[in-house]
Design an enzyme around this catalytic site. Structure first.
Site, short mmCIF file in Angstrom:
data_model
loop_
_atom_site.label_atom_id
_atom_site.label_comp_id
_atom_site.label_asym_id
_atom_site.label_seq_id
_atom_site.Cartn_x
_atom_site.Cartn_y
_atom_site.Cartn_z
N ASP A 163 0.87 -1.17 0.00
CA ASP A 163 0.00 0.00 0.00
C ASP A 163 0.91 1.22 0.00
O ASP A 163 1.55 1.53 1.01
CB ASP A 163 -0.91 -0.02 1.23
CG ASP A 163 -1.91 1.12 1.24
OD1 ASP A 163 -1.74 2.09 0.48
OD2 ASP A 163 -2.87 1.06 2.04
N TYR A 206 -6.32 16.72 -7.26
CA TYR A 206 -5.43 15.89 -8.09
C TYR A 206 -4.39 16.75 -8.79
O TYR A 206 -3.19 16.44 -8.78
CB TYR A 206 -6.27 15.12 -9.10
CG TYR A 206 -5.47 14.26 -10.05
CD1 TYR A 206 -4.98 13.02 -9.65
CD2 TYR A 206 -5.22 14.67 -11.36
CE1 TYR A 206 -4.26 12.22 -10.52
CE2 TYR A 206 -4.50 13.88 -12.24
CZ TYR A 206 -4.02 12.65 -11.82
OH TYR A 206 -3.30 11.86 -12.68
N LYS A 231 -0.22 16.80 -8.64
CA LYS A 231 0.62 16.61 -9.82
C LYS A 231 1.56 17.82 -10.03
O LYS A 231 2.67 17.66 -10.53
CB LYS A 231 -0.23 16.35 -11.05
CG LYS A 231 -0.92 14.98 -11.02
CD LYS A 231 0.08 13.86 -10.85
CE LYS A 231 -0.55 12.49 -10.88
NZ LYS A 231 0.45 11.38 -10.76
#
Length: 246
Positions: A62, A162, A166
């Site tokens: 994980d 998100y 990034k």
């Protein structure tokens, strides 16, 4: 790719999408792939498809858990000697807003998972990989799977968290290249920034949008790895023809 034949490459998020396509491609080029993912059984199925001289091995991990990462890298060192290439591919995308001003707020768990997998996990894997390379005096390669949203902020606010992670991948890649240069290291670091890719994460965009197959991204990574030892491609953007900004 001949100089990488028989070398060890760790691919995170190897159970599907880009990670699966890349793992198979690297194995067919003669590399020994260690795929890390929570769904390790899917990597075992992928290993049966190898037709080249390499191999694919699975390890459940994980990426959001530092202890899992540490144990996985220790296992790779003990079993294979250590990674020569690391591909930080594991990623998490959940559409939603940062705040609850609208009707599509992300849960706290979703926000934390996005940060943990896309940023924290990538940095921790990189630390372990470079430590192993340094101990073995090997000039390896770190490849971070970024996104075109790491270079601009989409007008669709559901990408906001998100895209923020990034952008951090972009900054981290630059910072790491600067650090390695300052310390006279020959380890390479590359950011690969694809546009929309046909993966589990982008179901809402699979109809009506230009989209890349995962194999196209794998081919781009093979190109980056094929460069001479004294050449580093620090950033590579790959998009489908006619893709427009989200």
């Amino acid at each position: 790719m001949e100089r990488w034949s028989g070398k060890i490459v760790i691919v995170t998020g190897a159970s599907s999408g880009i990670g699966a396509a890349l793992s198979l491609c690297l194995a067919n080029h003669g590399l020994k792939v260690v795929g890390l993912a929570r769904r390790a059984h899917l990597i075992d199925y992928l290993a049966l498809k190898v037709t080249g001289k390499g191999s694919i091995n699975s390890r459940r991990c994980d990426i959001s858990e530092p202890k899992d990462i540490e144990a996985a890298f220790q296992w790779v060192e003990k079993k294979f000697g250590g990674p020569d290439i690391l591909v930080n591919n594991a990623g998490f995308l959940k559409f939603g807003n940062i705040t609850d001003l609208g009707n599509n707020a992300l849960s706290e768990d979703a926000i934390i998972s996005t940060l943990d997998i896309n940023i924290k996990g990538m940095i921790m894997c990189t630390r372990h990989a470079i430590s192993s390379m340094r101990k073995r005096n090997f000039n390896g390669h770190i490849i971070n799977i970024n996104s075109i949203t790491g270079h601009y902020v989409p007008y669709r606010s559901s990408f906001n968290v998100y895209s923020s992670t990034k952008h951090a991948v972009t900054a981290f890649t630059i910072a790491l290249n600067n650090e390695l240069a300052e310390l006279k290291s020959q380890i390479k670091v590359t950011s690969i920034s694809p546009g929309l890719v046909y993966t589990e994460m982008v179901n809402d965009f699979k109809v009506g949008y230009p989209i890349l197959e995962p194999e196209a991204v794998a081919d781009a990574i093979i190109y980056v790895l094929s460069t001479p030892p004294n050449v580093n491609i620090s950033e590579l953007v790959i998009e489908p023809i006619s893709e427009r900004r989200l």
